[in-house]
Design a protein around this motif. Structure first.
Motif, short mmCIF file in Angstrom:
data_model
loop_
_atom_site.label_atom_id
_atom_site.label_comp_id
_atom_site.label_asym_id
_atom_site.label_seq_id
_atom_site.Cartn_x
_atom_site.Cartn_y
_atom_site.Cartn_z
N LEU A 72 2.44 -5.90 8.83
CA LEU A 72 1.67 -4.75 9.30
C LEU A 72 0.52 -4.53 8.35
N TRP A 73 -0.70 -4.67 8.85
CA TRP A 73 -1.90 -4.55 8.03
C TRP A 73 -2.59 -3.21 8.28
N GLY A 74 -3.07 -2.61 7.21
CA GLY A 74 -3.94 -1.46 7.30
C GLY A 74 -5.37 -1.86 6.97
N VAL A 75 -6.31 -1.00 7.33
CA VAL A 75 -7.70 -1.16 6.94
C VAL A 75 -8.09 0.10 6.19
N GLY A 105 -0.53 4.45 6.68
CA GLY A 105 0.57 3.50 6.53
C GLY A 105 0.82 3.14 5.08
N ALA A 106 0.58 4.07 4.17
CA ALA A 106 0.67 3.78 2.74
C ALA A 106 2.02 3.20 2.34
N HIS A 107 3.09 3.68 2.96
CA HIS A 107 4.42 3.20 2.61
C HIS A 107 4.91 2.08 3.54
N SER A 108 4.32 1.95 4.71
CA SER A 108 4.86 1.00 5.69
C SER A 108 4.06 -0.29 5.81
N CYS A 109 2.79 -0.29 5.43
CA CYS A 109 2.00 -1.51 5.56
C CYS A 109 2.47 -2.57 4.57
N THR A 110 2.48 -3.80 5.02
CA THR A 110 2.79 -4.92 4.12
C THR A 110 1.53 -5.46 3.45
N HIS A 111 0.38 -5.29 4.13
CA HIS A 111 -0.89 -5.78 3.63
C HIS A 111 -1.98 -4.76 3.99
N ALA A 112 -3.11 -4.89 3.32
CA ALA A 112 -4.25 -4.04 3.67
C ALA A 112 -5.54 -4.77 3.38
N LEU A 113 -6.54 -4.48 4.21
CA LEU A 113 -7.91 -4.83 3.90
C LEU A 113 -8.52 -3.60 3.24
N VAL A 114 -9.01 -3.78 2.02
CA VAL A 114 -9.42 -2.65 1.19
C VAL A 114 -10.85 -2.88 0.70
N THR A 115 -11.70 -1.87 0.83
CA THR A 115 -13.02 -1.96 0.24
C THR A 115 -12.96 -1.54 -1.22
N PHE A 125 -11.44 -6.75 0.49
CA PHE A 125 -10.41 -7.58 -0.11
C PHE A 125 -9.11 -7.46 0.68
N ALA A 126 -8.40 -8.57 0.77
CA ALA A 126 -7.06 -8.57 1.35
C ALA A 126 -6.04 -8.48 0.23
N VAL A 127 -5.08 -7.56 0.38
CA VAL A 127 -4.08 -7.33 -0.65
C VAL A 127 -2.69 -7.39 -0.02
N ASP A 128 -1.81 -8.15 -0.66
CA ASP A 128 -0.40 -8.15 -0.27
C ASP A 128 0.26 -7.00 -1.00
N LEU A 129 0.61 -5.96 -0.26
CA LEU A 129 1.15 -4.75 -0.87
C LEU A 129 2.58 -4.90 -1.34
N ARG A 130 3.19 -6.04 -1.02
CA ARG A 130 4.54 -6.31 -1.49
C ARG A 130 4.53 -6.91 -2.89
N VAL A 164 -12.71 -11.07 1.14
CA VAL A 164 -12.89 -11.44 2.54
C VAL A 164 -14.37 -11.29 2.87
N GLY A 165 -15.06 -12.40 3.04
CA GLY A 165 -16.48 -12.36 3.32
C GLY A 165 -17.31 -12.08 2.07
N GLU A 166 -18.61 -12.11 2.24
CA GLU A 166 -19.54 -11.82 1.15
C GLU A 166 -19.63 -10.31 0.94
N PRO A 167 -20.02 -9.87 -0.26
CA PRO A 167 -20.21 -8.43 -0.47
C PRO A 167 -21.16 -7.84 0.58
N GLY A 168 -20.77 -6.72 1.13
CA GLY A 168 -21.57 -6.05 2.15
C GLY A 168 -21.32 -6.52 3.57
N ALA A 169 -20.64 -7.66 3.73
CA ALA A 169 -20.48 -8.23 5.07
C ALA A 169 -19.63 -7.35 5.98
N TYR A 170 -18.68 -6.64 5.42
CA TYR A 170 -17.79 -5.81 6.24
C TYR A 170 -18.58 -4.78 7.03
#
Length: 315
Positions: A72-75, A105-115, A125-130, A164-170
């Protein structure tokens, strides 16, 4: 953190959402209809599924690591003035440090895309929250509406991350705006669910019937705008300037329809359902908070800016 994907939505799983058509694929309307239907059945669950589906689209567009079955991914891309989340490069890649607010989903997400900030730039950035270095911050989410979305703060301390991508690309990609309409599709689903209560109780009271007519007209307009927008996205998914204008328009129309729906259903039915029906009361509270993901007049001003400067692209 541990996964809690089974509780995200009563009928739709993140794995289901990962298979929805991508924006601009020729089936954008189907994607937004899936979001609407999920939010109509369970607004908070639909909101979490929207983020997961958006993460699938983002990583596909920016060639990042794709969500896998069972995840389960968050953004988490909110950027308040403070605090700031920063990224630094090490010999093994990037690590994140700082606090991120508004992490659904702070407690339930397994991963997140985070600026996060990289010097003067902002990158995704992609982060494995586990893994190590991430922890939800206790007592940072006091919401009544959208309380179950668990959107508190998360601390990062040397957390390994993949850029994930170049800076600013998101932010500069046209898909950013397509995703913004996905949120509006969820607002629309929540508004339809609120209107369902009026449909059930309308009877033959002329004032309730008038409110139902007005609600139906507003929601019909919102539905039509979503359908037209989906066709436009599929015809030209890469035009970022048009995507910005389109998303601002759609979100404004859907927000207005949802706001009118909440107001008219309350006026038609009085305080009874809000006080005696826990499900309806929670839905109204959830939708009221969710709509504030719109930035109101600030977003309208941005629409006016985009319209007044037709030569600007992806700005």
């Amino acid at each position: 953190m541990t996964a809690a994907t089974a509780s995200v939505h009563p009928t739709v799983t993140p794995d289901d959402a990962a298979r929805w058509p991508l924006p601009g694929s020729g089936e954008t309307r189907k994607r937004w209809t899936q979001l609407t239907n999920a939010a109509r059945r369970d607004l908070v669950g639909g909101r979490l599924l929207e983020a997961h589906a958006d993460a699938v689209a983002i990583t596909a567009e920016l060639h990042g690591p794709q969500p896998r079955p069972g995840e389960l991914w968050g953004v988490w891309a909110a950027e308040p003035p403070a605090p700031a989340l920063t990224a630094r490069e090490t010999g093994d890649g990037y690590v994140l440090d700082g606090r991120k607010l508004w992490c659904s989903g702070a407690h339930s997400c397994t991963h997140a895309l985070v600026t996060a900030r990289v010097g003067d730039d902002r990158a995704l950035f992609a982060v494995d929250l586990r893994g190590p270095g991430t922890a939800p911050v206790p007592d940072t989410w006091h919401a009544v509406g959208m309380g179950a979305s668990d959107s508190g703060a998360v601390d990062f301390v040397g957390a390994p991350a993949v850029r994930v991508g170049e800076p600013g690309a998101y932010l500069t990609r046209s898909g950013f705006w397509h995703g913004a309409i996905g949120v509006a599709a969820c607002w629309y689903g929540g508004a339809v669910a609120v209107a369902d209560e009026l449909r059930r109780r309308v009877g033959d009271d002329p004032f309730r019937l008038a409110h139902l007519g007005a609600v139906d007209a507003a929601l019909y307009a919102a539905d039509c705008v979503l359908e037209i927008a989906a066709d436009e996205v599929d015809r030209d998914p890469a035009d970022g300037h048009a995507a910005r204008i389109r998303a601002r328009r759609v979100r404004a129309v859907v927000e207005a329809a949802a706001t009118e729906t909440v107001d008219r259903v309350g006026r038609a039915l009085g305080a009874g359902p809000l006080c005696a029906d826990r499900t309806h009361a929670q839905l109204v509270a959830d939708l009221t908070v969710y709509l504030r993901q719109s930035h109101a007049e600030d977003d309208l001003a941005d629409l006016g800016t985009a319209l007044s400067r037709p030569d600007r692209r992806n700005s």
